[in-house]
Design a protein around this motif. Structure first.
Motif, PDB file in Angstrom:
ATOM      1  N   PHE B   6       1.183 -10.367  -8.037  1.00 27.59           N
ATOM      2  CA  PHE B   6       2.519  -9.891  -8.362  1.00 27.59           C
ATOM      3  C   PHE B   6       2.639  -8.372  -8.177  1.00 27.59           C
ATOM      4  CE2 PHE B   6       6.214 -10.066 -11.478  1.00 27.59           C
ATOM      5  CZ  PHE B   6       6.987 -10.847 -10.650  1.00 27.59           C
ATOM      6  N   ASN B   7       1.606  -7.775  -7.517  1.00 25.95           N
ATOM      7  CA  ASN B   7       1.528  -6.318  -7.400  1.00 25.95           C
ATOM      8  C   ASN B   7       2.780  -5.667  -6.847  1.00 25.95           C
ATOM      9  OD1 ASN B   7      -0.788  -5.547  -8.496  1.00 25.95           O
ATOM     10  ND2 ASN B   7      -2.029  -5.800  -6.669  1.00 25.95           N
ATOM     11  N   THR B   8       3.266  -6.196  -5.722  1.00 22.79           N
ATOM     12  CA  THR B   8       4.399  -5.565  -5.052  1.00 22.79           C
ATOM     13  C   THR B   8       5.593  -5.476  -5.992  1.00 22.79           C
ATOM     14  OG1 THR B   8       3.683  -7.124  -3.389  1.00 22.79           O
ATOM     15  CG2 THR B   8       5.386  -5.571  -2.764  1.00 22.79           C
ATOM     16  N   LEU B  38      11.744   9.110  -1.883  1.00 26.97           N
ATOM     17  CA  LEU B  38      11.085   9.010  -0.583  1.00 26.97           C
ATOM     18  C   LEU B  38       9.623   8.654  -0.762  1.00 26.97           C
ATOM     19  CD1 LEU B  38      12.111   9.396   2.235  1.00 26.97           C
ATOM     20  CD2 LEU B  38      11.305  11.748   2.188  1.00 26.97           C
ATOM     21  N   PHE B  39       8.973   9.348  -1.726  1.00 35.94           N
ATOM     22  CA  PHE B  39       7.557   9.104  -1.977  1.00 35.94           C
ATOM     23  C   PHE B  39       7.331   7.668  -2.436  1.00 35.94           C
ATOM     24  CE2 PHE B  39       4.140   9.078  -5.189  1.00 35.94           C
ATOM     25  CZ  PHE B  39       3.079   9.316  -4.341  1.00 35.94           C
ATOM     26  N   LEU B  40       8.151   7.214  -3.404  1.00 39.12           N
ATOM     27  CA  LEU B  40       7.950   5.866  -3.948  1.00 39.12           C
ATOM     28  C   LEU B  40       8.229   4.803  -2.889  1.00 39.12           C
ATOM     29  CD1 LEU B  40       9.438   6.225  -7.520  1.00 39.12           C
ATOM     30  CD2 LEU B  40       7.066   5.866  -6.883  1.00 39.12           C
ATOM     31  N   ALA B  41       9.273   5.025  -2.063  1.00 40.24           N
ATOM     32  CA  ALA B  41       9.590   4.029  -1.037  1.00 40.24           C
ATOM     33  C   ALA B  41       8.470   3.952  -0.010  1.00 40.24           C
ATOM     34  CB  ALA B  41      10.915   4.373  -0.374  1.00 40.24           C
ATOM     35  N   ALA B  42       7.906   5.116   0.365  1.00 42.89           N
ATOM     36  CA  ALA B  42       6.810   5.125   1.336  1.00 42.89           C
ATOM     37  C   ALA B  42       5.586   4.438   0.745  1.00 42.89           C
ATOM     38  CB  ALA B  42       6.474   6.554   1.731  1.00 42.89           C
ATOM     39  N   LEU B  43       5.312   4.723  -0.527  1.00 38.44           N
ATOM     40  CA  LEU B  43       4.180   4.076  -1.190  1.00 38.44           C
ATOM     41  C   LEU B  43       4.402   2.560  -1.245  1.00 38.44           C
ATOM     42  CD1 LEU B  43       1.625   5.158  -2.478  1.00 38.44           C
ATOM     43  CD2 LEU B  43       2.752   5.074  -4.683  1.00 38.44           C
ATOM     44  N   GLY B  44       5.663   2.167  -1.457  1.00 40.70           N
ATOM     45  CA  GLY B  44       5.985   0.750  -1.505  1.00 40.70           C
ATOM     46  C   GLY B  44       5.653   0.044  -0.212  1.00 40.70           C
ATOM     47  N   VAL B  45       5.937   0.697   0.926  1.00 35.86           N
ATOM     48  CA  VAL B  45       5.603   0.082   2.207  1.00 35.86           C
ATOM     49  C   VAL B  45       4.106  -0.132   2.309  1.00 35.86           C
ATOM     50  CG1 VAL B  45       5.627   0.412   4.698  1.00 35.86           C
ATOM     51  CG2 VAL B  45       7.611   1.058   3.353  1.00 35.86           C
ATOM     52  N   VAL B  46       3.330   0.885   1.857  1.00 35.17           N
ATOM     53  CA  VAL B  46       1.868   0.760   1.895  1.00 35.17           C
ATOM     54  C   VAL B  46       1.425  -0.423   1.037  1.00 35.17           C
ATOM     55  CG1 VAL B  46      -0.294   1.913   1.348  1.00 35.17           C
ATOM     56  CG2 VAL B  46       1.593   3.214   2.321  1.00 35.17           C
ATOM     57  N   VAL B  47       2.005  -0.524  -0.180  1.00 34.56           N
ATOM     58  CA  VAL B  47       1.634  -1.625  -1.080  1.00 34.56           C
ATOM     59  C   VAL B  47       1.948  -2.964  -0.425  1.00 34.56           C
ATOM     60  CG1 VAL B  47       2.182  -2.728  -3.273  1.00 34.56           C
ATOM     61  CG2 VAL B  47       1.917  -0.271  -3.171  1.00 34.56           C
ATOM     62  N   ILE B  49       2.227  -3.715   2.768  1.00 29.02           N
ATOM     63  CA  ILE B  49       1.348  -4.052   3.888  1.00 29.02           C
ATOM     64  C   ILE B  49      -0.040  -4.407   3.367  1.00 29.02           C
ATOM     65  CG2 ILE B  49       0.231  -3.070   5.935  1.00 29.02           C
ATOM     66  CD1 ILE B  49       2.885  -1.696   6.491  1.00 29.02           C
ATOM     67  N   GLY B  50      -0.449  -3.737   2.256  1.00 31.48           N
ATOM     68  CA  GLY B  50      -1.737  -4.059   1.673  1.00 31.48           C
ATOM     69  C   GLY B  50      -1.802  -5.468   1.106  1.00 31.48           C
ATOM     70  N   THR B  51      -0.654  -5.999   0.670  1.00 28.32           N
ATOM     71  CA  THR B  51      -0.664  -7.328   0.051  1.00 28.32           C
ATOM     72  C   THR B  51      -0.194  -8.407   1.029  1.00 28.32           C
ATOM     73  OG1 THR B  51       1.554  -6.892  -0.782  1.00 28.32           O
ATOM     74  CG2 THR B  51      -0.251  -6.469  -2.274  1.00 28.32           C
ATOM     75  N   LEU B  52      -0.261  -8.093   2.329  1.00 29.93           N
ATOM     76  CA  LEU B  52       0.311  -9.000   3.338  1.00 29.93           C
ATOM     77  C   LEU B  52      -0.370 -10.372   3.342  1.00 29.93           C
ATOM     78  CD1 LEU B  52       2.597  -8.602   5.302  1.00 29.93           C
ATOM     79  CD2 LEU B  52       0.958  -8.004   7.043  1.00 29.93           C
ATOM     80  N   HIS B  53      -1.666 -10.390   3.034  1.00 32.24           N
ATOM     81  CA  HIS B  53      -2.365 -11.668   3.210  1.00 32.24           C
ATOM     82  C   HIS B  53      -2.658 -12.376   1.907  1.00 32.24           C
ATOM     83  CE1 HIS B  53      -2.664 -11.488   7.494  1.00 32.24           C
ATOM     84  NE2 HIS B  53      -2.916 -10.197   7.391  1.00 32.24           N
ATOM     85  N   GLN B  70       5.514 -12.493   2.197  1.00 30.60           N
ATOM     86  CA  GLN B  70       4.956 -11.134   2.270  1.00 30.60           C
ATOM     87  C   GLN B  70       5.486 -10.388   3.495  1.00 30.60           C
ATOM     88  OE1 GLN B  70       4.238 -11.742  -0.876  1.00 30.60           O
ATOM     89  NE2 GLN B  70       2.824 -10.044  -0.654  1.00 30.60           N
ATOM     90  N   VAL B  71       5.671 -11.113   4.619  1.00 25.58           N
ATOM     91  CA  VAL B  71       6.240 -10.453   5.799  1.00 25.58           C
ATOM     92  C   VAL B  71       7.666 -10.014   5.496  1.00 25.58           C
ATOM     93  CG1 VAL B  71       7.068 -10.875   8.136  1.00 25.58           C
ATOM     94  CG2 VAL B  71       4.788 -11.584   7.505  1.00 25.58           C
ATOM     95  N   CYS B  72       8.432 -10.884   4.827  1.00 23.28           N
ATOM     96  CA  CYS B  72       9.804 -10.504   4.481  1.00 23.28           C
ATOM     97  C   CYS B  72       9.814  -9.319   3.525  1.00 23.28           C
ATOM     98  CB  CYS B  72      10.542 -11.669   3.848  1.00 23.28           C
ATOM     99  SG  CYS B  72      10.845 -12.982   4.997  1.00 23.28           S
ATOM    100  N   LYS B  73       8.854  -9.311   2.587  1.00 22.64           N
ATOM    101  CA  LYS B  73       8.802  -8.183   1.645  1.00 22.64           C
ATOM    102  C   LYS B  73       8.497  -6.894   2.374  1.00 22.64           C
ATOM    103  CE  LYS B  73       7.515 -10.952  -2.226  1.00 22.64           C
ATOM    104  NZ  LYS B  73       6.423 -11.493  -3.026  1.00 22.64           N
ATOM    105  N   ALA B  74       7.586  -6.967   3.352  1.00 23.07           N
ATOM    106  CA  ALA B  74       7.272  -5.756   4.109  1.00 23.07           C
ATOM    107  C   ALA B  74       8.513  -5.272   4.851  1.00 23.07           C
ATOM    108  CB  ALA B  74       6.140  -6.033   5.086  1.00 23.07           C
ATOM    109  N   LEU B  75       9.275  -6.214   5.420  1.00 24.12           N
ATOM    110  CA  LEU B  75      10.516  -5.842   6.113  1.00 24.12           C
ATOM    111  C   LEU B  75      11.501  -5.186   5.154  1.00 24.12           C
ATOM    112  CD1 LEU B  75      11.662  -8.676   8.532  1.00 24.12           C
ATOM    113  CD2 LEU B  75      11.429  -6.258   8.986  1.00 24.12           C
TER     114      LEU B  75
END
Lengths: 99, 472
Positions: B6-8, B38-47, B49-53, B70-75
């Motif tokens: 549930f990290n993301t 900006l910082f939080l949104a960028a960190l969110g993208v990293v999170v 992509i990290g939880t993609l699998h 997870q792909v939709c969340k990354a989008l």
């Protein structure tokens, strides 16, 4: 036990009444009330279905519907108050003409 | 229970709480809020992509984490990041409401992330409503209060009626099958599909998602909301909100299986009417945001062509189309926001002389518009090709022909935009428009994405294919 068909007829007519109210009324508050009636009709179907299938899930959904309906009314009334303060009207037709 | 799954969502929840606290302190300047966002949104993208699998089920199996979600969340996370990038001059919202705006933006993204993972009636309904309510409030935050509130009210009224109709459909589905999990419905529904009760129930259920995606008969909020909302929010509604709607629509239609004549027929009608209405009305629009709204109604129709194929190829095409829409629509809105530097709405005529004022923006706009029209080698062409190809394999020849006619009609108004930016001479000598370094970088990245994914889309197609495979 009430036959399930009767529950559906009650809920269906209530839903249509609510929809009719929401579509035809010329007062934003009455439109909101119409939507509430539609949600209550839905709750009746869920409770009836819960009885039909002898499960608790339908009743659980109903609790969620009640909570969300309250949230919906609060957002809606806030918008209505805001528009009333600025234009002095709660008639959706007049708001369109205001443009 | 495995909270790591549930990290993301936890991350985005915490981000929203950060802005809630900032909003209550009332001491931060809008630059600080912007940099934090900006910082939080960028960190969110990293999170993300990290939880993609990750893979698993949560909350009594009502919440599914799989590659698709997870792909939709990354989008969605990327959509949020892009929108936040544009908020450096958030002129459409009064300065004292910036923290609230960001809080609602993060909450809305959180709700959409919950939505793409939902596999139970309650989770679907709750997350759909949460994402809608935050959007209603954000639309009302426009600096020009009357415009904003009127648009919000229209959005709200259409939205609550659509969601009540959807909920009634879900209730009828429950009454017919006695199941609230999508996984149970997959098993129970196919034999019952010919009963009138189930047919009505499914159609009513789809209405809620049609509203989110802005397709006929719930499309008429779109132009008013795009025009009435702050420009950045219009960009968000046109990109992230569409991804969530497409994703949940795929999850729900996958329930019906493949032997569903009437469901496909009704989706065909909805797709055709949306495309035609969107494109024909867009022809006469003067306001650029209204034009983009009608074009997104038309695009929702094209996406439905992929979804109504009910095949893995169609679904992966629709997912790819969602990605393409994010990039292309966002580029268009970037130009709108930069040209309308004080947060107003702009007409087509106001693009005049753009190629001399800001050649880079004009070039990006041209590419994005060509992409929306489906001209190779942009990503828009690949997306349309995938979707039409999937429908072709199912033998929907007439549908494809109608869609092709629509593409030709849409070419007219897309070219009008290009003409306004490149050929129309402005009345006065245009002042050059300064484009800051980060924006230049962003534009180059977007143009690069549009071209590279247009020419070499294999990796993304493969990813979309793998992601949608879990739906079956």
């Amino acid at each position: 036990m009430v036959p399930f068909g009767h529950v559906l007829i009650l809920a269906g007519s209530l839903f249509l009444l609510g929809l009719f109210c929401a579509v035809t009324r010329r007062n934003l508050i009455m439109i909101l009330l119409g939507v509430e009636i539609m949600l209550n009709a839905t709750a009746i179907v869920f409770v009836g279905g819960s009885l039909l299938w002898q499960q608790m899930e339908g009743q659980a959904v109903t609790l969620f519907i009640l909570a969300i309906a309250a949230a919906e009314v609060s957002v809606g009334l806030a918008l209505i108050v805001s528009i009333y303060r600025r234009t002095g009207s709660v008639d959706p037709h007049q708001l369109v003409e205001y443009e | 229970m495995n909270w790591a799954l549930f990290n993301t969502e936890i991350f985005y929840f915490c981000a929203a709480v950060v802005f809630l606290v900032l909003a209550m302190l009332r001491q931060t300047g809008h630059r600080t809020s912007y940099h934090t966002a900006l910082f939080l949104a960028a960190l969110g993208v990293v999170v993300c992509i990290g939880t993609l699998h990750l893979d698993g089920l949560l909350f009594l199996e009502s919440y599914r984490i799989d590659l698709f979600s997870q792909v939709c969340k990354a989008l969605l996370a990327m959509g949020l990041l892009l929108v936040v990038c544009l908020c450096s001059e958030l002129e459409g919202v009064a300065a004292e409401w910036h923290n609230e705006f960001y809080m609602l933006l993060f909450t809305c993204t959180l709700a959409m992330m919950l939505l793409v993972s939902s596999v139970h009636m309650i989770t679907i309904y709750v997350s759909l409503e949460l994402s809608s309510y935050t959007l209603y409030v954000m639309v009302a935050l426009r600096r020009d209060k009357v415009t904003g509130t009127k648009a919000a009210l229209k959005y709200f009224l259409v939205g609550v009626v659509a969601s009540a109709v959807m909920l009634f459909g879900l209730a009828l589905l429950y009454a017919a099958c006695g199941a609230t999990y999508l996984t149970d419905l997959v098993r129970l529904l196919p034999p019952l599909l010919n009963r009138p009760l189930v047919m009505t129930a499914l159609l009513l259920t789809l209405c809620g998602f049609f509203f989110k995606l802005a397709v006929f008969p719930f499309h008429f909020w779109a132009p008013d909301v795009y025009a009435g909302a702050p420009n950045q929010l219009a960009a968000y509604i046109a990109t992230a909100s569409k991804v969530a709607a497409i994703a949940i629509l795929m999850r729900v239609t996958a329930v019906a299986g493949d032997a569903t004549g009437f469901l496909v027929d009704s989706l065909v009608v909805v797709a055709i009417v949306s495309m035609t209405v969107g494109n024909l009305v867009a022809l006469v629009q003067k306001d650029l945001k209204r034009l983009l709204a009608y074009s997104s109604i038309a695009h929702a129709g094209y996406v439905l062509i992929g979804i109504l194929s009910l095949t893995p190829a169609g679904y992966s095409g629709a997912l790819f189309y969602a990605l393409a829409l994010v990039v292309m629509k966002f580029t268009c809105f970037l130009v709108v926001i930069k040209v309308a530097d004080d947060g107003r709405n702009i007409d087509l005529d106001q693009l005049a002389g753009l190629h001399r004022r800001a050649p880079l923006l004009a070039m990006a706009l041209m590419l994005a518009v060509f992409g929306l029209a489906g001209i190779p080698p942009t990503v828009g062409f690949t997306a349309k090709l995938l979707v039409f190809n999937a429908a072709m394999q199912n033998g929907y020849l007439t549908l494809i022909l109608i869609a092709m006619f629509n593409v030709v009609i849409s070419l007219y108004y897309y070219l009008l935009i290009v003409k306004a930016a490149y050929l129309t001479e402005p009345a006065a000598e245009p002042a050059p428009m300064p484009v800051s370094g980060p924006v230049k970088g962003l534009v180059f990245a977007l143009v690069g994405t549009m071209l590279v994914t247009g020419i070499a889309p294999h990796y993304l197609i493969e990813l979309a294919r793998r992601a949608t495979r879990v739906l079956f």
